[in-house]
Structure formats: structure tokens, C-alpha cells
Write a protein that holds these residues in place. Structure first.
Motif, mmCIF file in Angstrom:
data_model
loop_
_atom_site.group_PDB
_atom_site.id
_atom_site.type_symbol
_atom_site.label_atom_id
_atom_site.label_comp_id
_atom_site.label_asym_id
_atom_site.label_seq_id
_atom_site.Cartn_x
_atom_site.Cartn_y
_atom_site.Cartn_z
ATOM 1 N N UNK A 256 17.343 27.588 -5.747
ATOM 2 C CA UNK A 256 16.158 27.199 -4.969
ATOM 3 C C UNK A 256 16.242 27.740 -3.543
ATOM 4 N N UNK A 257 17.408 27.533 -2.918
ATOM 5 C CA UNK A 257 17.573 27.982 -1.539
ATOM 6 C C UNK A 257 17.500 29.505 -1.438
ATOM 7 N N UNK A 258 18.110 30.174 -2.404
ATOM 8 C CA UNK A 258 18.131 31.635 -2.409
ATOM 9 C C UNK A 258 16.707 32.185 -2.521
ATOM 10 N N UNK A 259 15.959 31.674 -3.480
ATOM 11 C CA UNK A 259 14.605 32.152 -3.752
ATOM 12 C C UNK A 259 13.674 31.830 -2.583
ATOM 13 N N UNK A 260 13.828 30.609 -2.065
ATOM 14 C CA UNK A 260 12.997 30.185 -0.929
ATOM 15 C C UNK A 260 13.250 31.080 0.285
ATOM 16 N N UNK A 261 14.525 31.374 0.548
ATOM 17 C CA UNK A 261 14.850 32.199 1.712
ATOM 18 C C UNK A 261 14.299 33.603 1.552
ATOM 19 N N UNK A 262 14.527 34.173 0.387
ATOM 20 C CA UNK A 262 14.141 35.558 0.150
ATOM 21 C C UNK A 262 12.625 35.737 0.228
ATOM 22 N N UNK A 263 11.906 34.821 -0.389
ATOM 23 C CA UNK A 263 10.474 35.024 -0.554
ATOM 24 C C UNK A 263 9.668 34.447 0.595
ATOM 25 N N UNK A 264 10.146 33.347 1.192
ATOM 26 C CA UNK A 264 9.321 32.658 2.188
ATOM 27 C C UNK A 264 9.925 32.728 3.581
ATOM 28 N N UNK A 265 11.182 32.316 3.702
ATOM 29 C CA UNK A 265 11.731 32.148 5.049
ATOM 30 C C UNK A 265 11.976 33.484 5.749
ATOM 31 N N UNK A 266 12.528 34.468 5.031
ATOM 32 C CA UNK A 266 12.814 35.757 5.681
ATOM 33 C C UNK A 266 11.514 36.462 6.102
ATOM 34 N N UNK A 267 10.488 36.549 5.233
ATOM 35 C CA UNK A 267 9.236 37.157 5.700
ATOM 36 C C UNK A 267 8.628 36.423 6.896
ATOM 37 N N UNK A 268 8.700 35.075 6.896
ATOM 38 C CA UNK A 268 8.169 34.334 8.043
ATOM 39 C C UNK A 268 8.942 34.682 9.300
ATOM 40 N N UNK A 269 10.258 34.719 9.182
ATOM 41 C CA UNK A 269 11.088 35.056 10.336
ATOM 42 C C UNK A 269 10.767 36.459 10.832
ATOM 43 N N UNK A 270 10.519 37.385 9.893
ATOM 44 C CA UNK A 270 10.218 38.764 10.282
ATOM 45 C C UNK A 270 8.947 38.830 11.132
ATOM 46 N N UNK A 271 7.960 37.992 10.787
ATOM 47 C CA UNK A 271 6.705 38.014 11.535
ATOM 48 C C UNK A 271 6.917 37.499 12.956
ATOM 49 N N UNK A 272 7.688 36.397 13.082
ATOM 50 C CA UNK A 272 7.983 35.881 14.415
ATOM 51 C C UNK A 272 8.782 36.916 15.217
ATOM 52 N N UNK A 273 9.685 37.598 14.535
ATOM 53 C CA UNK A 273 10.513 38.632 15.159
ATOM 54 C C UNK A 273 9.631 39.747 15.700
ATOM 55 N N UNK A 274 8.667 40.179 14.871
ATOM 56 C CA UNK A 274 7.750 41.258 15.258
ATOM 57 C C UNK A 274 6.941 40.853 16.486
ATOM 58 N N UNK A 275 6.452 39.599 16.462
ATOM 59 C CA UNK A 275 5.664 39.126 17.602
ATOM 60 C C UNK A 275 6.538 39.030 18.838
#
Lengths: 284, 278
Positions: free
Chosen positions: B19-38
Motif C-alpha cells: 500500500x505504501x509503495x503504490x501510494x508513494x509511487x503513484x500519488x505522493x511522488x507526483x504531488x511532491x514533483x509539482x510542489x518542487x516545480x513550483x
């Protein structure tokens, strides 16, 4: 029953006014647009309808692409949903409430933002996307990107349906199976899966409906390349914006297929809900 | 119970780990990437990007259209939920099933049919346009289609509460001399407020992020752009203008923060509703 309880009955004029308003609301808001769609789609008869769907290569490809993308996303999310529901409903651990909220998170993100998230992470100008491209692996403007955003937007469906069902069923039978010597997987396939099957089916169907209909997120990552990365909803838009009458007719035909899919989803959903109720009354 | 279960039931490590692996890969990392970009933008640039006149116009339209649609949904939803729970009429089960259509119908299809129905020669447009009501390709149209996409929320949050309402309290009020309206206002209405607010917030949150249906019915002229449309426009501009990509990410962050706030609010409201019901 209302008739037995006079003090709960509303005066007849209130009753009729509210019923009329309800029928008017649902009729104008939901039924009329649906009827309009099917009338338009079949205006020229069944042969024309068939031709609108299958004579255009791009439209054919969009149907094919949607039928490829949806099952892959749904299958991956189903495995995740079962695992997540098992962990959350059967065990207590620190951070459990936060995890439950995080699983719901994708529902609250705007589809366009979902698309952007993946472009920012995997687009050709990003380190990760650039590296993938060097290895000849295209994610954005290609089907893998479409699968990824579809997985994101349908992420919570299965887990969310299963958690309350796991809790309602309880773990007594599973514990009994274990103490009688069943292995973990034996217990899972023979006890757990049969116990949750209707909820699982329900979650899968809702997940699939959303997966096939997703528009905004796919629009961002797909690049809308006709005949290659257009899914059915995107092709509907392209045809609708097209100038010719044939395009408009095709837009209605393709949209009617998507609508039939969602009507079938609702139909199955009502059936499962009835089944649910029957089984529960049987247990009680 | 926790430690007992972990000893008896298998798969805790596997299921939670996956659960944690899938959640991180699909949701948390892309969200973090967007904040990073901003975050590539300095504070000043970030403010400049999220507070351009064009962006402010888009937030304003998103907000007003969403809140109007959610408010209309409260009125319609209360009427429909009440009718479905309290009265018998032919076709009731069909109406009940139809309520869920906006959840199941792809948003692009909804937008297209709504545009078609309200066009000057459409089924409703032919009567409404002569009256000066132009719902296709206008701001009104955006609100109308948002009413459609958010319609089931209030119905589905209020309906179960209405079903579980204690008949005896209501009867007692009647026996003690309250008229029907007093009973409604003093006995029934208070218990409907939490679910109504939850439904309103859900409909509002849904409307804020909605894109698919709106893009079909919006006139796509300056000033009729909702926030998600602006993000997409900036994203497309980024092919020519590098900085547009960060601006798109910045506005996406604004929208993300708004939807996370709404998500927390919805959680609190749901908890309040549950406590209220008990």
C-alpha cells in the motif's frame, strides 16, 4: 408507513408540489439530456450509427485505446485496493487514519492538475522523463502516461468500497481458518474473497466507469494525437469540434457508447445493492 | 486487538508495505514533483504567477460558479431527498437510480449534451434563448453544467439521515401541538444541517476541479476561463515560453492547497455528522 402515522404526513399540496419539483428536476437535469443524446445518435438510423462509430480509423483507434487502458488501470488498482483495505481494516497501526485520508486524496485533485503532475514528473524536459526517453521509453504523449493518470484518478475506488465491508464482515471466520491450519493464501482465497466479492465487484465497476470516461487528466498527458493517443472521451471532443455533419453525428454516436457504458454500470450497481441487502437480511 | 490480529492474521507487512509503495509511487511522488516545480520560482515570482489579472479572474469565476452551483444543489438535493424518502409515487425507483447518473456519466459527454440542449436551436435553447437565457457558451452554462455534475452529492448525504430519523420524536412534536412546519423547523431541520453542509462542500469541491464538462460549454473567451482551463492553457504555452511551465505548476499548487483544505473540511464535517446522528 406514512399512512399509519398521521403526524408525519405532509398536507397533500406540499406532497404534490415536492413530487412535481423532484420529477421536474430529475427530468430536466438528467433525463432530457440523455434522451436528447440518444435521439441525436440514432437520428439517421442504425446503419448510420454503426458507420459513425467504425468508419473512421481514428474513432476506431480511440475505442481500442480506451478498451486497453481501462482494464490495465482497473486491475492494478484492484490489487492495491484489496491490499490497502486488508491492512487498514484488519490491523491497527500508527498513522492509520492519515493513510485512510491519503487514499482518498486523488478524488479531490482536479483532473487537469493530475495530468500536470505527471507531465512535471515525466515530461521530456524533466530528468526522469529525459532518462526514460534516452532508453526509448515514451511515457508522456503515449499510452503509459494515459494509464498512469487513469490509475491516479481511479485510485481510491476499490479500497474505499472494501474498507467498510471488511469491517462489517469481521475477522472471526479468517481467524478460525488460520487456527484450523489454513495457510495465508488459502484463507484469503477461500474465506476473504468470497466474503467481499460483491463489494469488490462494485468497486471494480465504479473504477472502470471512471477509467473509461476520464477526460481532463488524459487531455493533458496524451497530447491529443489523433489515431494514437486519443481515448474515447477525447475523440468525442475532437469530433464535436469538427465542422462537418458527419463529425457531429460521430460525436453523438461515440458519446452514446460511453453513456451506455455508464448506464450499464448503474444497472449492475443497483443489482449488487439489492443482492447486498438480500444477503444481509438473510444473515439477520 | 492490534497485536493479537498481527499474530493471528497473515499479510500485515505485505499489505501495508505494498500500500505504501503504490501510494508513494503513484500519488505522493507526483504531488511532491509539482510542489518542487513550483518551488523553482522565488516567492516574488510565485506571487506574480498566481496573482496575474488572468489568474485572479479565473479563481473568481471558478469560485463563484462553484458556490452558486453547490447552493442550487442544496435546494434541489433537499427537495429530491425528502421526496424520495417520504413519499410514494410511480417511477420512484427509476428517479432514485437516475440521481446517480452524473457520477457515472463521463464529464465530456455531459458537457457536450448540455451544450447541445441549450444551443439556440437545441431542445431547451429554442425556448430559453428568445427569453434572453443563453446557457450554451456562457457563464450561465458553466453554472448549469456544474449543477449537473454535483447534483447527487446533497441527495446522497441527506437521504440516509432522513431515513434514519427517529419517527417518535417527530410524532411527539405533533402530539404536543406543533404544526407540521414547526416540527420540520425545530425537529427535522437541525439533524439535516450536518449532512447538507457535507453535501454542499462535496459538491463545491467537485466543481472547483471540474474541467471536462465545462470546457464544452464555456465560450472560451478571455474572462470565461476557470482555473483548470488556465492551467492547461499555460501548460500548452510552455512549448514556446519556458517559464509558463512553472507558472502552470504554481497555479496547480494553489488549486491543490484549496482542494486539500476542502478535503480536511469534508472529513471534519463527516465526523460531525456522524456524532450528530448518534
Amino acid at each position: 408507513m406514512p399512512s399509519d402515522r398521521p403526524s408525519r404526513n405532509d398536507p397533500w399540496y406540499v406532497r404534490y408540489t415536492l413530487i412535481a419539483l423532484t420529477l421536474g428536476t430529475v427530468g430536466l437535469l438528467i433525463l432530457l439530456p440523455l434522451v436528447n443524446l440518444f435521439v441525436q445518435a440514432f437520428a439517421e438510423g442504425a446503419t448510420a450509427y454503426w458507420n459513425s462509430l467504425f468508419h473512421n480509423a481514428d474513432t476506431r483507434h480511440s475505442i481500442f485505446l480506451t478498451l486497453m487502458v481501462a482494464p490495465v488501470s482497473v486491475a492494478l488498482n484492484t490489487v492495491f485496493g484489496v491490499a490497502a483495505a486488508w491492512a487498514i481494516a484488519r490491523f491497527r497501526f500508527p498513522g492509520r487514519a492519515i493513510l485512510t485520508t491519503l487514499i482518498d486524496l486523488p478524488f479531490s485533485v482536479s483532473p487537469v492538475v493530475v495530468g500536470l503532475l505527471f507531465v512535471v514528473l515525466l515530461g521530456s524536459k524533466t530528468p526522469l522523463g529525459g532518462w526514460l526517453l534516452e532508453h526509448d521509453y515514451r511515457v508522456i504523449f503515449a499510452p503509459p502516461g494515459i494509464v498512469l493518470v487513469t490509475m491516479f484518478v481511479t485510485f481510491p475506488f476499490v479500497a474505499r468500497e472494501l474498507i467498510p465491508i471488511f469491517e462489517a464482515v469481521g475477522s472471526e471466520e479468517e481467524i478460525a481458518a488460520r487456527s484450523l491450519g489454513a495457510t495465508g493464501w488459502q484463507m484469503f482465497w477461500r474465506i476473504t474473497v468470497p466474503n467481499i466479492k460483491w463489494g469488490l465487484l462494485y468497486g471494480i465497476i465504479l473504477c472502470n466507469a471512471r477509467a473509461m470516461g476520464e477526460f481532463g487528466a488524459v487531455a493533458v498527458v496524451s497530447g491529443k494525437i489523433g489515431g494514437r493517443t486519443d481515448t474515447m472521451p477525447l475523440q468525442v471532443q475532437k469530433l464535436w469540434e469538427g465542422q462537418s455533419n458527419a463529425d457531429t453525428a460521430s460525436a453523438f454516436a461515440l458519446a452514446s457508447v460511453l453513456t451506455l457504458l455508464s448506464l450499464a454500470t448503474l444497472f449492475i450497481k443497483v443489482g449488487i445493492e439489492r443482492k447486498f441487502r438480500d444477503e444481509r437480511t438473510k444473515i439477520e | 486487538m492490534s497485536t493479537v490480529n498481527r499474530r493471528v492474521l497473515p499479510g500485515f507487512g505485505l499489505s501495508l508495505g505494498y500500500t505504501m509503495f503504490y501510494l508513494s509511487l503513484l500519488v505522493l511522488i507526483p504531488l511532491a514533483a509539482c510542489f518542487w516545480k513550483a518551488a523553482e520560482l522565488s516567492w516574488a515570482d510565485f506571487w506574480e504567477a498566481v496573482a496575474t489579472p488572468r489568474a485572479i479572474a479565473a479563481y473568481r469565476l471558478t469560485f463563484t460558479a462553484s458556490i452558486t452551483a453547490a447552493a442550487v444543489n442544496v435546494v434541489l438535493g433537499l427537495i429530491v431527498a425528502w421526496t424520495l424518502v417520504r413519499y410514494e409515487f410511480p417511477g420512484k425507483r427509476l428517479v432514485d437510480a437516475l440521481v446517480d447518473i452524473p457520477f457515472a456519466l463521463p464529464t465530456a459527454v455531459a458537457g457536450m449534451i448540455y451544450a447541445n440542449v441549450y444551443m439556440p436551436n437545441g431542445w431547451l435553447g429554442q425556448f430559453l434563448v428568445p427569453l434572453g437565457i443563453e446557457a450554451a457558451f456562457s457563464r450561465t452554462g458553466i453554472v448549469v453544467v456544474l449543477i449537473f455534475t454535483g447534483f447527487p452529492f446533497v441527495v446522497r448525504t441527506v437521504q440516509p439521515v432522513l431515513e434514519d430519523l427517529d419517527a417518535e420524536t417527530e410524532e411527539a412534536a405533533g402530539v404536543l401541538g406543533a404544526n407540521r412546519w414547526q416540527t420540520f423547523r425545530r425537529v427535522i431541520l437541525p439533524s439535516l444541517i450536518p449532512p447538507t453542509l457535507t453535501g454542499f462542500t462535496l459538491a463545491f469541491a467537485r466543481a472547483v476541479g471540474e474541467y471536462g464538462s465545462v470546457v464544452f460549454i464555456s465560450p472560451n473567451t478571455p474572462g470565461t476561463e476557470i482555473a483548470p482551463m488556465l492551467i492547461l492553457a499555460l501548460h500548452l504555452e510552455s512549448a514556446q515560453r519556458e517559464s509558463a511551465a512553472s507558472e502552470a505548476a504554481a497555479i496547480a499548487v494553489v488549486l491543490l492547497v484549496a482542494s486539500f483544505t476542502l478535503l480536511i473540511l469534508i472529513n471534519l464535517l463527516e465526523r460531525w455528522s456522524q456524532r450528530h446522528a448518534q
